[in-house]
Design a protein around this motif. Sequence first.
Motif, PDB file in Angstrom:
ATOM      1  N   ARG A  25       0.825  -1.212   0.000  1.00  0.00           N
ATOM      2  CA  ARG A  25       0.000   0.000   0.000  1.00  0.00           C
ATOM      3  C   ARG A  25       0.859   1.261   0.000  1.00  0.00           C
ATOM      4  O   ARG A  25       0.572   2.220  -0.712  1.00  0.00           O
ATOM      5  CB  ARG A  25      -0.945  -0.005   1.208  1.00  0.00           C
ATOM      6  CG  ARG A  25      -2.126  -0.919   1.043  1.00  0.00           C
ATOM      7  CD  ARG A  25      -3.162  -0.721   2.138  1.00  0.00           C
ATOM      8  NE  ARG A  25      -2.648  -1.007   3.470  1.00  0.00           N
ATOM      9  CZ  ARG A  25      -2.604  -2.211   4.029  1.00  0.00           C
ATOM     10  NH1 ARG A  25      -3.055  -3.256   3.356  1.00  0.00           N
ATOM     11  NH2 ARG A  25      -2.146  -2.375   5.250  1.00  0.00           N
ATOM     12  N   GLN A  29       0.723   4.102  -2.937  1.00  0.00           N
ATOM     13  CA  GLN A  29       0.282   5.457  -2.582  1.00  0.00           C
ATOM     14  C   GLN A  29       1.361   6.496  -2.871  1.00  0.00           C
ATOM     15  O   GLN A  29       1.076   7.565  -3.422  1.00  0.00           O
ATOM     16  CB  GLN A  29      -0.112   5.512  -1.109  1.00  0.00           C
ATOM     17  CG  GLN A  29      -1.386   4.770  -0.810  1.00  0.00           C
ATOM     18  CD  GLN A  29      -1.631   4.626   0.689  1.00  0.00           C
ATOM     19  OE1 GLN A  29      -0.759   4.899   1.519  1.00  0.00           O
ATOM     20  NE2 GLN A  29      -2.825   4.174   1.044  1.00  0.00           N
ATOM     21  N   GLU A  32       1.877   6.979  -6.648  1.00  0.00           N
ATOM     22  CA  GLU A  32       0.775   7.770  -7.188  1.00  0.00           C
ATOM     23  C   GLU A  32       1.004   9.262  -6.920  1.00  0.00           C
ATOM     24  O   GLU A  32       0.777  10.106  -7.781  1.00  0.00           O
ATOM     25  CB  GLU A  32      -0.556   7.340  -6.577  1.00  0.00           C
ATOM     26  CG  GLU A  32      -1.730   8.158  -7.085  1.00  0.00           C
ATOM     27  CD  GLU A  32      -3.065   7.704  -6.524  1.00  0.00           C
ATOM     28  OE1 GLU A  32      -4.091   8.282  -6.933  1.00  0.00           O
ATOM     29  OE2 GLU A  32      -3.102   6.778  -5.689  1.00  0.00           O
ATOM     30  N   ARG A  37      -0.717   9.444 -11.207  1.00  0.00           N
ATOM     31  CA  ARG A  37      -1.544   8.386 -11.805  1.00  0.00           C
ATOM     32  C   ARG A  37      -1.732   7.287 -10.778  1.00  0.00           C
ATOM     33  O   ARG A  37      -0.776   6.875 -10.131  1.00  0.00           O
ATOM     34  CB  ARG A  37      -0.839   7.776 -13.020  1.00  0.00           C
ATOM     35  CG  ARG A  37      -0.618   8.721 -14.147  1.00  0.00           C
ATOM     36  CD  ARG A  37       0.014   7.963 -15.316  1.00  0.00           C
ATOM     37  NE  ARG A  37       0.543   8.899 -16.271  1.00  0.00           N
ATOM     38  CZ  ARG A  37       1.826   9.162 -16.445  1.00  0.00           C
ATOM     39  NH1 ARG A  37       2.738   8.531 -15.752  1.00  0.00           N
ATOM     40  NH2 ARG A  37       2.222  10.037 -17.337  1.00  0.00           N
ATOM     41  N   ALA A  38      -2.942   6.801 -10.672  1.00  0.00           N
ATOM     42  CA  ALA A  38      -3.218   5.730  -9.707  1.00  0.00           C
ATOM     43  C   ALA A  38      -2.681   4.400 -10.228  1.00  0.00           C
ATOM     44  O   ALA A  38      -2.994   4.007 -11.354  1.00  0.00           O
ATOM     45  CB  ALA A  38      -4.719   5.622  -9.462  1.00  0.00           C
ATOM     46  N   GLU A  40      -2.484   0.495 -10.934  1.00  0.00           N
ATOM     47  CA  GLU A  40      -3.524  -0.511 -11.129  1.00  0.00           C
ATOM     48  C   GLU A  40      -3.301  -1.734 -10.249  1.00  0.00           C
ATOM     49  O   GLU A  40      -4.249  -2.373  -9.845  1.00  0.00           O
ATOM     50  CB  GLU A  40      -3.583  -0.913 -12.597  1.00  0.00           C
ATOM     51  CG  GLU A  40      -3.965   0.256 -13.474  1.00  0.00           C
ATOM     52  CD  GLU A  40      -4.869  -0.138 -14.601  1.00  0.00           C
ATOM     53  OE1 GLU A  40      -4.965  -1.332 -14.923  1.00  0.00           O
ATOM     54  OE2 GLU A  40      -5.484   0.773 -15.165  1.00  0.00           O
ATOM     55  N   VAL A  58       1.268   0.624 -13.667  1.00  0.00           N
ATOM     56  CA  VAL A  58       0.586   1.907 -13.824  1.00  0.00           C
ATOM     57  C   VAL A  58       0.108   2.066 -15.264  1.00  0.00           C
ATOM     58  O   VAL A  58       0.850   1.753 -16.208  1.00  0.00           O
ATOM     59  CB  VAL A  58       1.546   3.076 -13.473  1.00  0.00           C
ATOM     60  CG1 VAL A  58       0.893   4.422 -13.704  1.00  0.00           C
ATOM     61  CG2 VAL A  58       2.030   2.956 -12.038  1.00  0.00           C
TER      62      VAL A  58
END
Length: 102
Positions: A25, A29, A32, A37-38, A40, A58
């Motif tokens: 995580r 985070q 990003e 960009r978040a 995947e 990503v």
Amino acid sequence: MPPDRDGDEARPRRSQRLSAPRAMRSAAQQLEGLLGRAPESVSAVRPTDDGWEAEVEVLELERIPETTSVMASYRVKLDEDGELMAYERIRRYTRGQIDRRA
């Protein structure tokens, strides 16, 4: 506690290693936050002598059809507290591409 090289108070050492799910995580985070960009997915996470290393997938360029979208794998290095120390893009590929091993 004595100050570190930058003159700040040194942080106390954690008594327990960060768990793999928390490292995953944290890697996603923080990457990003840098890329905007978040991610995947996190496709790999492994402990190292001084923290964690993760591979994060990503979406870099969205295309239609979705199978032609451009994805990237990033190698993310975290310290033992889960703070991002380094990252690098290690691969770009289309979403529909399948790795072929010899």
